[in-house]
Design an enzyme around this catalytic site. Sequence first.
Site, PDB file in Angstrom:
ATOM      1  N   GLY A 148       0.544  -0.922   0.443  1.00  0.00           N
ATOM      2  CA  GLY A 148      -0.049  -0.028  -0.258  1.00  0.00           C
ATOM      3  C   GLY A 148       0.795   0.831   0.098  1.00  0.00           C
ATOM      4  O   GLY A 148       0.361   2.379  -0.840  1.00  0.00           O
ATOM      5  N   HIS A 149       1.781   1.370   0.646  1.00  0.00           N
ATOM      6  CA  HIS A 149       2.348   2.045   0.666  1.00  0.00           C
ATOM      7  C   HIS A 149       3.875   2.412   0.010  1.00  0.00           C
ATOM      8  O   HIS A 149       4.084   3.699  -1.069  1.00  0.00           O
ATOM      9  CB  HIS A 149       3.535   2.116   2.268  1.00  0.00           C
ATOM     10  CG  HIS A 149       3.822   2.379   3.259  1.00  0.00           C
ATOM     11  ND1 HIS A 149       2.886   0.916   4.375  1.00  0.00           N
ATOM     12  CD2 HIS A 149       2.557   3.350   4.205  1.00  0.00           C
ATOM     13  CE1 HIS A 149       2.648   1.219   5.159  1.00  0.00           C
ATOM     14  NE2 HIS A 149       2.370   2.564   5.549  1.00  0.00           N
TER      15      HIS A 149
END
Length: 276
Positions: free
Chosen positions: A33-34
């Site tokens: 996600g990051h």
Amino acid sequence: MRVTENLSELRTIRRALPGVFGLIPTMGALHEGHASLIRRARLECDHVGVSIFVNPTQFVPGEDLSKYPRTIEKDLALLGSLGVDAVWTPTPEVMYPDGYQTWIAVDKVSRPLEGAHRPGHFCGVATVVTKLLHSFTPDRAYFGQKDAQQVAVLRRMVADLNFSVELVVCPIVREPDGLAMSSRNAYLGPQERNAATVLYRALSAAKARFDAGERGAEALRDAVGEMIAAEPLVTAQYVSVADPDTLEELPEAASGALLSLAACVGETRLIDNILL
Ligand code: PAF
């Protein structure tokens, strides 16, 4: 990639990075996600900075501050491979030195949902994000849609306080079985991990009902609640159909409404959402 704990060093590093600057604020324990936020920032900006800071003021008493995963070596290796230019890893003493007493409170939009279950959480988030924005002075800051209320709170804050930054909100990244990526997924045992898939299944089933014409918010909330209740390892804390900007509950779901939930999977509290 330049990495520092120190604020004045960060400012020196930042001054040497001209053009459009993108910031991705994180608490570390980085996952795909990051990485998706960083990749997007790399496409849209000349230089990219990341902060890694497990912000104590956004954890409420009894939460997982002390056990929150800290994987700094692995995180830095990932950031290096993604082409990040600057990383700030302040300590709590750098961020909140002795005598610290200034807080940012975003009022109404902070109150329901996460705010009701985690009092003070968004004051901690708004305060630390303000400090990160002032320290990096980015043109753009990237956040994930998974923390939908955080996005709404920060949008309000940026508008109300005339911050000169564009907030860029990126889609939720999911595991192949639909579980939203989260650093807290690391807490789940194998059975819990399996049970946690009910969250996205329930949101998707309610969205399918919306797409088929259901507009009653209560019916949609109940559909989610009932699917979660059938999974013994998972307990829903709230299910909401709300305006995505104000977080006010809607009697009737409209296109673009935010269907969101929080649930405990064993001891682990997870959140997820879908836009209708
Ligand atoms: O979303 C997060 O990881 C945190 O809330 C943030 C924005 C980095 C502030 O600590």
